[in-house]
Design an enzyme around this catalytic site. Structure first.
Site, PDB file in Angstrom:
ATOM      1  CD  GLU A  77      -2.800   0.684   2.619  1.00  0.00           C
ATOM      2  OE1 GLU A  77      -3.115   1.775   3.099  1.00  0.00           O
ATOM      3  OE2 GLU A  77      -2.998  -0.389   3.209  1.00  0.00           O
ATOM      4  CG  ASP A  88      -3.071   8.436   8.263  1.00  0.00           C
ATOM      5  OD1 ASP A  88      -3.126   7.204   8.411  1.00  0.00           O
ATOM      6  OD2 ASP A  88      -3.142   8.994   7.158  1.00  0.00           O
TER       7      ASP A  88
END
Lengths: 304, 414
Positions: A77, A88
């Site tokens: 990824e 995040d």
């Protein structure tokens, strides 16, 4: 530093899991689907490893991603660093911020995908939506496919807003990957499942990326609920960082996604003054444990 | 000063005019708005949408909110004839909508009282908020104290040092203030951090967004709670001058005070709606906060709107002497009003705003917030253009006590 064509010649032997440079062909089984099918045939889960492009440098990130492949990651990824990464936690934020400060561009991300895809392992972009919209959805899909990319995870693009992206990817063979969360209703699971291809990204818990002491108790239940509405593989991410946790998740999901634990290894290496090769050694050590984890516990929930 | 209101050219796309009320059920104002958020937040946004729909249908909610606005927040706020300012500018009659007189010193209280009552209706006990200058944070801390809710305010580290007094105010009111050290350490990063908190705490926590921005239903919700400004203004002007105003002028960061005063006039085609974006050091310098004049459509903080971004779609850091306007985006309904041509958006730079602030203080005895001073600077040009027979309303969205330090430095007063 920006030219990856030199890097590619350093790639060594292509991984036998896939032919280098192989493209997703519209209509055929996608490279992600193949990766999940192969793992299932082996009686294990797929290991997906995340790293942001451009950290510690564009070339350094490629070296690190190759290390992931060498140590047993099935799908890479490739993160597209973004100024406002609301999903995040602090570890991935730190690496993404550093990559942006060092000047990483969307074009660098596509070159990184190209270099990773050349190893023969599917390379998937993980990107917040605005950089794609700014690039142009159709242009991004075209260039990502041309770089050998397998698809893209778009965490802040819900199915409701995904029309242009689905249209852009339709004839490219790219897999658009969407997310579900423990709070998703059954109706929303069905809606996501209807548009997600390759796999469905199940967020293990309500929260942002980053290591946790234990895998969210809701993760197994969510994987079960997803499987009740679709045959598309389900991969679980968020908070999965140790071999024990990958083994646990591999017991109830088709794939295990690890990000912050890998990024942490790179951040630690940089802090310790390690060069990219030394960082790669550290990463290979982390991945080896995780790869053993997905093999330790085969999927205990048989697929219908 | 006329240059301060040179409108930002915008296409008028008549074909895109939707039928029916805005936003649509998915939160769209034409191509703007929507919900660009992680899947984890959808349940909470649906819950909020449902709770708000139920509250709107419940006369008890309107009565409770109306009671608080009247007996706690000090509504209706006054409409002041700015006679000396009118004479000085030499154009239209200038009227001031005095949101600076509302409790906590700005219009922000209107929204937070509504959202905190909704929080209670949803059975949630904790409220989080973002703040730039601290006005929304102070208002949220105030409403939480009043209603007995736990309050956490996210504020960029840069802003906590620039606005230390407001940090102390929030703490006095019982709120926890979290300094955000990620990204650019300003308002946009405080919003990011609040969203990260919300994803993890959504069962017990409401995110009280401070402007007409973010994912649906926030732009609609905040607009509706701020609409009281325009509803009062419309009635007050009709009573005072016997007709509608010719123009309504407001400053625009996220754009809640502007949306609040504009919205009841949207159906009055004779009323010009004029928004003033923050020009910072000047548009040409690139150091500004003018999302419409200097930005492009994109997606940020859950909405599609105009925003300051680079060629790769990375958000650019905004600049304005006014912390409350220092935001790289703008509410999606403003983007829509701009695109349809129903409202006009101009740019006022730091210098023009500060000059207006001093002028209004000396001529009217009102120390306005630097945010509101942008609206005044724009209004002077509008008043001259429209001439003495016209009536111009300026939304005086906040008071300037918080800005004395900045003004003292700017004018070298100490």
């Amino acid at each position: 530093m920006r030219s990856l064509s030199d890097e590619r010649s350093l790639a060594g032997e292509p991984d036998e899991r896939n032919e280098p440079g192989e493209r997703n062909e519209p209509g055929g089984q996608s490279r992600l689907s193949q990766a999940f099918a192969r793992a299932r045939a082996d009686g294990r889960a797929v290991l997906v490893g995340y790293l942001p492009a451009g950290f510690p440098s564009v070339a350094g990130a490629v070296t690190a991603m190759r290390a992931l492949v060498e140590a047993g990651v099935d799908v890479v990824e490739v993160g597209l660093p973004y100024s406002d990464p609301t999903m995040d936690g602090p570890v991935i934020q730190a690496a993404s911020d550093a990559a942006l400060r060092r000047g990483v561009t969307t074009a660098d991300v596509l070159r990184t995908v190209e270099a990773v895809a050349a190893t023969g392992v599917p390379a998937l972009v993980m990107t917040y939506w605005n950089p794609v919209e700014r690039y142009g959805a159709a242009a991004f899909a075209r260039d990502l496919a041309a770089a050998g990319g397998a698809g893209a995870i778009t965490p802040d693009l819900p199915p409701e807003e995904a029309g242009p992206w689905l249209a852009a990817t339709a004839d490219t063979g790219l897999d658009p990957v969407f997310l579900v969360a423990p709070s998703s209703t059954d109706a929303r699971l069905a809606r996501v499942a209807a548009v997600s291809r390759g796999f469905i990204y199940a967020a293990s818990l309500m929260g942002v990326t980053g290591a946790r002491e234990r895998v969210g108790a809701q993760a197994a239940e969510l994987a079960r609920r997803v499987r009740a509405v679709t045959d598309t593989p389900v991969a679980v991410g968020l908070g999965v960082s140790t071999p024990e946790q990958t083994a646990e998740v591999a017991g109830f999901a088709d794939g295990v996604i690890v990000g912050s634990a890998l990024v942490r290894a790179l951040l630690d290496a940089e802090r310790a003054g390690a060069d990219p090769e030394e960082a790669a050694v550290a990463l290979r050590g982390v991945v080896a444990g995780l790869a053993a984890g997905v093999r330790r516990s085969g999927p205990s929930v048989p697929r219908g | 000063m006329t240059s301060a209101v040179t409108p930002t050219a915008g296409p008028t796309d008549a074909d895109a005019v939707p039928v029916g009320p805005l936003p649509d059920s998915a939160g769209h104002f034409g191509r703007f708005g929507g919900r660009f958020v992680p899947e984890a937040l959808f349940a909470a946004l649906d819950q909020l949408t449902d709770a708000y729909a139920a509250a709107r249908a419940d006369p008890g909610f309107a009565a409770e909110l109306g009671g608080l606005l009247a007996t706690y927040a000090g509504r209706p706020t006054a409409l002041t004839d700015a006679a000396r300012l009118t004479a000085h500018v030499g154009g239209a009659r200038i009227l001031l909508k005095r949101e600076d007189l509302a409790h906590t010193g700005s219009h922000k209280i209107n929204n937070v009282l509504g959202q905190c009552l909704l929080t209670r209706r949803m059975g949630k006990t904790r409220v989080i908020a973002e703040t730039g200058a601290g006005q929304h944070g102070v208002a949220t801390a105030t409403a939480c104290a009043l209603l007995g809710l736990e309050c956490v305010v996210y504020m960029g580290e840069e802003d906590t040092s620039r606005q230390a007094l407001n940090v102390a105010r929030m703490r006095l009111l019982g709120a926890e203030v979290v300094a955000v050290a990620s990204g650019s350490r300003t308002l946009k990063d405080a919003i990011n951090e609040a969203m990260r908190d919300w994803v993890a705490t959504v069962d017990t926590t409401h995110y009280c967004i401070g402007s007409v921005m973010g994912p649906h239903p926030f732009p609609m919700l905040v607009r509706d709670f701020q609409r009281i400004i325009g509803v009062e203004t419309r009635a007050q002007v009709l009573e005072r001058v016997g007709g509608l105003p010719d123009a309504v002028v407001a400053c625009v960061g996220g754009g809640s005070n502007a949306m609040g005063i504009f919205h009841p006039f949207i159906g009055d085609p004779s009323v010009r709606l004029i928004g003033a974006e923050a020009g910072g050091d000047g548009l040409a310098t690139g150091r500004h906060a003018a999302a419409i004049a200097g930005g492009a459509p994109g997606v940020l903080h859950g909405m599609r709107t105009f925003l300051l971004q680079d060629a790769d779609g990375q958000t650019q850091v905004s600049h304005s002497i006014s912390a409350g306007l220092d935001y790289p985006g703008i509410g999606p309904e403003h983007a829509w009003l701009h695109e349809t041509g129903r409202a006009t958006y101009g740019v006022v730079d730091d210098r023009a705003a500060m000059d207006a602030l001093r002028l209004v203080a000396r001529l009217e005895g009102i120390l306005v917030a630097i945010e509101s001073a942008h609206a005044f600077a724009a209004a002077f040009g509008v008043a001259r253009d429209l001439g003495p027979d016209a009536v111009v309303v300026v939304n005086c969205s906040g008071r300037g006590d918080k800005d004395v330090d900045t003004a003292a430095k700017w004018f070298d007063l100490l």
